[in-house]
Design an enzyme around this catalytic site. Sequence first.
Site, short mmCIF file in Angstrom:
data_model
loop_
_atom_site.label_atom_id
_atom_site.label_comp_id
_atom_site.label_asym_id
_atom_site.label_seq_id
_atom_site.Cartn_x
_atom_site.Cartn_y
_atom_site.Cartn_z
N CYS A 344 22.14 14.79 29.41
CA CYS A 344 21.34 14.29 30.54
C CYS A 344 20.77 15.45 31.35
O CYS A 344 19.86 16.13 30.87
CB CYS A 344 22.19 13.35 31.40
SG CYS A 344 21.21 12.30 32.50
N HIS A 471 23.89 9.51 27.35
CA HIS A 471 25.30 9.86 27.56
C HIS A 471 26.13 9.39 26.36
O HIS A 471 26.72 8.30 26.40
CB HIS A 471 25.83 9.22 28.84
CG HIS A 471 25.30 9.83 30.10
ND1 HIS A 471 25.96 10.84 30.78
CD2 HIS A 471 24.17 9.59 30.79
CE1 HIS A 471 25.27 11.17 31.84
NE2 HIS A 471 24.17 10.43 31.88
N GLU A 473 28.98 10.19 25.40
CA GLU A 473 30.43 10.09 25.65
C GLU A 473 30.88 8.67 25.94
O GLU A 473 32.05 8.31 25.73
CB GLU A 473 30.83 11.00 26.83
CG GLU A 473 30.24 10.64 28.16
CD GLU A 473 28.91 11.34 28.46
OE1 GLU A 473 28.51 11.40 29.63
OE2 GLU A 473 28.27 11.83 27.49
#
Length: 534
Positions: A344, A471, A473
């Site tokens: 990001c 993102h 994750e």
Amino acid sequence: MKYILVTGGVISGIGKGIIASSVGTLLKSCGLHVTAIKIDPYINIDAGTFSPYEHGEVFVLDDGGEVDLDLGNYERFLDIRLTRDNNLTTGKIYQSVITKERRGDYLGKTVQVVPHITDAIQEWVMKQAKVSVDSDGVEPQVCVVELGGTVGDIESMPFIEAFRQFQFKVKRENFCNIHVSLVPQVICVQDVTSVYRVPLLLEKQGVVSYFCERLNLPVEMKPLRILSKWKEMSDRSDRLLECVSIALVGKYTKLSDSYTSVIKALEHSALAINHKLQVKYIDSADLELSTQTDDPVKYHEAWQHLCSAQGVLVPGGFGVRGTEGKMLAINWARKQNKPFLGVCLGMQLAVCEFARNVLGWEDANSTEFNPETKHPVVIDMPEHNSGQMGGTMRLGKRRTIFTSANGVMRKLYGNVEHVDERHRHRFEVNRELKHHFENKGFQFVGQDVNGERMEVIELDDHCYFVGVQYHPEFTSRPINPSPPYFGLLLAAAGKLQSYMAKGCQLSPRDTYSDHSGSSSPDEELSEVKFPPLS
């Protein structure tokens, strides 16, 4: 529908989230479809406007919901996809009741906490419990509800009363309560070496048998073969000898919960390659020249941590503080051929750093930090509403199309044409300038479906220099790590080239066995794979 309410006493942060996730994992391992709801008694509508220092990271869901980090635990443990309505707050409940009152739904009655607020809570839980969270679209059979805070908090009282009534509404055989406290009760959960051992610890003490009897669950009492996958993973975690170090260069490094999903994604990837993870937290401001003047010891310690790491990660964030330090770290990783991943804001700053130091645009910046820059390489999106903070970002699951057949990221994702990942940003790379970068080997290998937004960057002739606007994750799982993070760990451990040469296959010692079952009741997983995300 069976409901399991998880409450906590004495202090907050006692482990309700891990207990709720572990109980759900055990029941799912029995073949049941399980969903989860997190209740946060604060008045905020959602977690979107919180500082990470308030409640840790803001977790983003497929539908763009900005929610409590505990929902990340639910998704990782249970391998499910939740929605924004799986996170219930006092603000949401009061907002819905007040909207009904203004609309005249209560027919002129006095609107009160009991029964109107308590009824609204029960209705919300019953409705959301039926929403499918698995890819097969099957309605859940069990709903685990975690009530945040502690029993006795004034702000929790309407929820406590709602569930007091709820147990009679759904009948005893369909409702039970787990109370997590510092005082040993029925089930003793001592400290363990890894959170992945908690489901195993609960199962060993007969939790599955208790729920089957207490809730009349349609489960055959037989050895939970599927859980052996978790045991193998936990055993592997305890046996790790080799270490891989990653420098996490961020703004909120004083509270590790600010980067919970990032750390989990790194852990998943390190475990997949049989390495112990060492995270070196670096406050990006400490890398800046001003710190060298103000606090030279802190400055040199920060650079020592960075230079001794095997890989560099710059995660997402907001605000100008520390951005120059992040770009210094990115510059060092680029020049020293150190594995780098920017997520990001981390990707956006990689663009800024390259523009300054390779393209020669000395004032290149994001308009977020310098609206007057002559080289706005990162700009605000047209739909961004600068007058309001909550819910105004580009949020949730979006599709990224790979534009290069030979890119590292495409191969790490399994050579797919596109991936669907979660986003949370207000600014984007200025696509009008991208040709200047690509002429110098800074490639934009992933774009949105319209070709307007730059989603993935890779640098030619570098061991691993990757940035992603999304993102990844948020969708990493213990036995299915996120490809961008996995690539970073492979590169940091010196294994990326051999992994790619083998057709993106791990060596036998790095895979999970074919005989240990899987983390999902519907699939077998014999090795770490990266199927297309949907």
